[in-house]
Write a protein that holds these residues in place. Structure first.
Motif, PDB file in Angstrom:
ATOM      1  N   LEU A 230      -5.899 -10.368  57.855  1.00 49.91           N
ATOM      2  CA  LEU A 230      -5.830  -9.398  59.176  1.00 49.91           C
ATOM      3  C   LEU A 230      -6.930  -8.460  59.345  1.00 49.91           C
ATOM      4  CD1 LEU A 230      -1.933  -8.740  58.822  1.00 49.91           C
ATOM      5  CD2 LEU A 230      -3.131 -10.082  60.371  1.00 49.91           C
ATOM      6  N   ALA A 231      -7.542  -7.745  58.070  1.00 53.91           N
ATOM      7  CA  ALA A 231      -8.354  -6.512  58.133  1.00 53.91           C
ATOM      8  C   ALA A 231      -9.797  -7.276  58.544  1.00 53.91           C
ATOM      9  CB  ALA A 231      -8.857  -6.263  56.726  1.00 53.91           C
ATOM     10  N   LEU A 232     -10.230  -8.405  58.407  1.00 54.39           N
ATOM     11  CA  LEU A 232     -11.342  -9.208  58.794  1.00 54.39           C
ATOM     12  C   LEU A 232     -11.243  -9.583  60.416  1.00 54.39           C
ATOM     13  CD1 LEU A 232     -12.571 -11.354  56.021  1.00 54.39           C
ATOM     14  CD2 LEU A 232     -13.395  -9.031  56.711  1.00 54.39           C
ATOM     15  N   THR A 233      -9.935  -9.947  60.832  1.00 53.69           N
ATOM     16  CA  THR A 233      -9.712  -9.960  62.387  1.00 53.69           C
ATOM     17  C   THR A 233      -9.781  -8.524  63.021  1.00 53.69           C
ATOM     18  OG1 THR A 233      -8.242 -11.783  61.865  1.00 53.69           O
ATOM     19  CG2 THR A 233      -8.115 -10.971  63.738  1.00 53.69           C
ATOM     20  N   ILE A 234      -9.104  -7.559  62.346  1.00 53.85           N
ATOM     21  CA  ILE A 234      -9.254  -6.374  63.090  1.00 53.85           C
ATOM     22  C   ILE A 234     -10.538  -5.748  63.310  1.00 53.85           C
ATOM     23  CG2 ILE A 234      -8.746  -4.080  63.094  1.00 53.85           C
ATOM     24  CD1 ILE A 234      -6.068  -4.874  61.933  1.00 53.85           C
ATOM     25  N   SER A 235     -11.726  -6.252  62.261  1.00 55.43           N
ATOM     26  CA  SER A 235     -12.975  -5.525  62.378  1.00 55.43           C
ATOM     27  C   SER A 235     -13.826  -6.279  63.416  1.00 55.43           C
ATOM     28  CB  SER A 235     -13.525  -5.759  60.883  1.00 55.43           C
ATOM     29  OG  SER A 235     -13.872  -7.303  60.647  1.00 55.43           O
TER      30      SER A 235
ATOM     31  N   GLU B 232     -20.618  -3.568  57.579  1.00 52.84           N
ATOM     32  CA  GLU B 232     -19.991  -4.624  57.043  1.00 52.84           C
ATOM     33  C   GLU B 232     -19.888  -4.946  55.382  1.00 52.84           C
ATOM     34  OE1 GLU B 232     -19.907  -4.817  61.070  1.00 52.84           O
ATOM     35  OE2 GLU B 232     -21.842  -5.275  59.983  1.00 52.84           O
ATOM     36  N   LEU B 233     -21.218  -4.514  54.919  1.00 49.91           N
ATOM     37  CA  LEU B 233     -21.113  -4.643  53.581  1.00 49.91           C
ATOM     38  C   LEU B 233     -20.509  -3.654  52.826  1.00 49.91           C
ATOM     39  CD1 LEU B 233     -22.877  -6.070  51.246  1.00 49.91           C
ATOM     40  CD2 LEU B 233     -24.620  -4.549  51.544  1.00 49.91           C
ATOM     41  N   VAL B 234     -20.401  -2.246  53.043  1.00 49.96           N
ATOM     42  CA  VAL B 234     -19.574  -1.464  52.628  1.00 49.96           C
ATOM     43  C   VAL B 234     -18.102  -1.826  52.824  1.00 49.96           C
ATOM     44  CG1 VAL B 234     -18.845   0.864  52.800  1.00 49.96           C
ATOM     45  CG2 VAL B 234     -21.409   0.510  52.710  1.00 49.96           C
ATOM     46  N   LEU B 235     -17.842  -2.344  53.977  1.00 54.11           N
ATOM     47  CA  LEU B 235     -16.197  -2.714  54.383  1.00 54.11           C
ATOM     48  C   LEU B 235     -16.003  -3.820  53.146  1.00 54.11           C
ATOM     49  CD1 LEU B 235     -14.002  -2.644  55.966  1.00 54.11           C
ATOM     50  CD2 LEU B 235     -15.061  -4.308  57.346  1.00 54.11           C
ATOM     51  N   LEU B 236     -16.671  -4.805  53.035  1.00 54.41           N
ATOM     52  CA  LEU B 236     -16.476  -6.078  52.456  1.00 54.41           C
ATOM     53  C   LEU B 236     -16.190  -5.653  50.945  1.00 54.41           C
ATOM     54  CD1 LEU B 236     -18.054  -8.936  54.124  1.00 54.41           C
ATOM     55  CD2 LEU B 236     -15.815  -8.093  54.422  1.00 54.41           C
ATOM     56  N   ILE B 237     -17.373  -4.946  50.277  1.00 57.61           N
ATOM     57  CA  ILE B 237     -17.341  -4.508  49.000  1.00 57.61           C
ATOM     58  C   ILE B 237     -16.137  -3.854  48.529  1.00 57.61           C
ATOM     59  CG2 ILE B 237     -18.383  -2.934  47.364  1.00 57.61           C
ATOM     60  CD1 ILE B 237     -20.918  -3.920  48.327  1.00 57.61           C
ATOM     61  N   GLY B 238     -15.807  -2.704  49.621  1.00 61.04           N
ATOM     62  CA  GLY B 238     -14.292  -2.080  49.357  1.00 61.04           C
ATOM     63  C   GLY B 238     -13.085  -3.027  49.580  1.00 61.04           C
TER      64      GLY B 238
ATOM     65  N   VAL C 221      -5.454   1.516  50.700  1.00 63.74           N
ATOM     66  CA  VAL C 221      -7.028   1.474  50.749  1.00 63.74           C
ATOM     67  C   VAL C 221      -7.528   0.848  51.964  1.00 63.74           C
ATOM     68  CG1 VAL C 221      -9.254   0.499  49.651  1.00 63.74           C
ATOM     69  CG2 VAL C 221      -7.217   1.630  48.160  1.00 63.74           C
ATOM     70  N   PHE C 222      -6.815  -0.359  52.282  1.00 61.79           N
ATOM     71  CA  PHE C 222      -7.403  -1.131  53.497  1.00 61.79           C
ATOM     72  C   PHE C 222      -7.220  -0.467  54.511  1.00 61.79           C
ATOM     73  CE2 PHE C 222      -7.728  -4.611  50.945  1.00 61.79           C
ATOM     74  CZ  PHE C 222      -8.040  -5.817  51.325  1.00 61.79           C
ATOM     75  N   VAL C 223      -6.016   0.185  54.837  1.00 68.74           N
ATOM     76  CA  VAL C 223      -5.866   1.283  56.104  1.00 68.74           C
ATOM     77  C   VAL C 223      -7.130   2.129  56.213  1.00 68.74           C
ATOM     78  CG1 VAL C 223      -4.333   2.670  57.403  1.00 68.74           C
ATOM     79  CG2 VAL C 223      -3.481   0.581  56.232  1.00 68.74           C
ATOM     80  N   VAL C 224      -7.455   2.923  55.195  1.00 68.53           N
ATOM     81  CA  VAL C 224      -8.196   3.867  55.308  1.00 68.53           C
ATOM     82  C   VAL C 224      -9.503   3.182  55.476  1.00 68.53           C
ATOM     83  CG1 VAL C 224      -9.463   5.692  53.790  1.00 68.53           C
ATOM     84  CG2 VAL C 224      -7.048   5.576  53.800  1.00 68.53           C
ATOM     85  N   MET C 225      -9.839   2.183  54.787  1.00 70.24           N
ATOM     86  CA  MET C 225     -11.250   1.526  54.891  1.00 70.24           C
ATOM     87  C   MET C 225     -11.488   1.134  56.164  1.00 70.24           C
ATOM     88  SD  MET C 225     -13.265   1.382  52.004  1.00 70.24           S
ATOM     89  CE  MET C 225     -14.316  -0.068  52.373  1.00 70.24           C
ATOM     90  N   MET C 226     -10.589   0.539  56.842  1.00 72.36           N
ATOM     91  CA  MET C 226     -10.558   0.045  58.228  1.00 72.36           C
ATOM     92  C   MET C 226     -10.864   1.070  59.080  1.00 72.36           C
ATOM     93  SD  MET C 226     -10.738  -3.111  57.924  1.00 72.36           S
ATOM     94  CE  MET C 226     -10.906  -3.399  59.615  1.00 72.36           C
TER      95      MET C 226
END
Length: 230
Positions: free
Chosen positions: A39-44, A56-62, A84-89
């Motif tokens: 879901l996170a990658l779909t939203i991004s 994207e690199l920071v996002l995927l590492i997190g 964490v996912f909600v804040v990162m997104m």
């Protein structure tokens, strides 16, 4: 006192101190985190599945760090990585929108396109400032079917690290530095046969009419040459 480890203790290797039913919980945790990551990658958006930018690199590492632990650590609750996912997104969406609207911010974080080859010659000043070695540059050009720099009108190093190459038309192709490995190994600082030679540092081509020892390149001042191709 901690008991010594018994080698090849299959109970410890396979399940340790957990009950076998805990594997069912691990499966459930993994399925939940897989869904959250999807879901996170779909939203991004589609940007995340192309060549990665710094965002994207920071996002995927997190996301990777947050997703892994709750899949199999029993003391990590699922609510923690979801927060964490909600804040990162949220941070990802904010910074990408700010970057799209602010060119200075975008260039400071992602970088900007850099010309590394123009009209068959390497832009050494720009090239030296980038994290791109000559061997890597030539490798990418060879993968695009380039045999010598005279075939290249423009080459631009993009902010995402990809190399955009614009070839010269057949009638505009000029002699250039060969980038095939076996020809590059023939580089020398002593020219015996008259002809056109290309500087191995910048690709500048000069004609020589006789025997010369350590002639300097008119463009970069270096002294190593190889017979120009094309």
């Amino acid at each position: 006192m901690k008991e010594p480890v018994q080698p090849f203790d299959w109970q410890r290797i396979l399940i340790h101190d957990f009950p076998w039913m805990y594997l069912g919980e691990v499966a459930l945790r993994t399925a939940i985190m897989f869904t959250v990551v999807l879901l996170a990658l779909t939203i991004s958006g589609k940007r995340s599945v192309k060549q990665l930018s710094v965002y994207e690199l920071v996002l995927l590492i997190g996301l990777g760090s947050a997703a892994g632990d709750p899949m199999f650590y029993d003391d990590v609750p699922l609510s923690t990585p979801i927060v964490v996912f909600v804040v990162m997104m949220g941070c990802y969406k904010i910074i990408t929108r700010l970057s799209d609207k602010n060119r200075r911010l975008r260039e400071s974080l992602e970088g900007k396109p850099v010309y590394v080859i123009q009209n068959g010659c390497i832009e050494t000043r720009n090239f030296d400032e980038e994290d791109l070695g000559q061997d890597e540059l030539f490798s990418e050009l060879r993968q695009g079917g380039i045999e010598h720099l005279g075939q290249v009108r423009l080459a631009i190093l993009e902010p995402n690290g990809q190399l955009s190459v614009f070839r010269s038309t057949d009638d505009a192709c000029r002699p250039g530095l060969p980038i095939l490995p076996h020809l590059l190994r023939l580089a020398t600082d002593t020219l015996v046969v008259p002809g056109q030679y290309a500087c191995t540092t910048c690709g500048h081509v000069q004609p020589f009419e006789g025997t010369e020892r350590q002639p300097a390149c008119q463009q970069c001042g270096r002294h190593h040459w190889v017979k120009a191709m094309g």
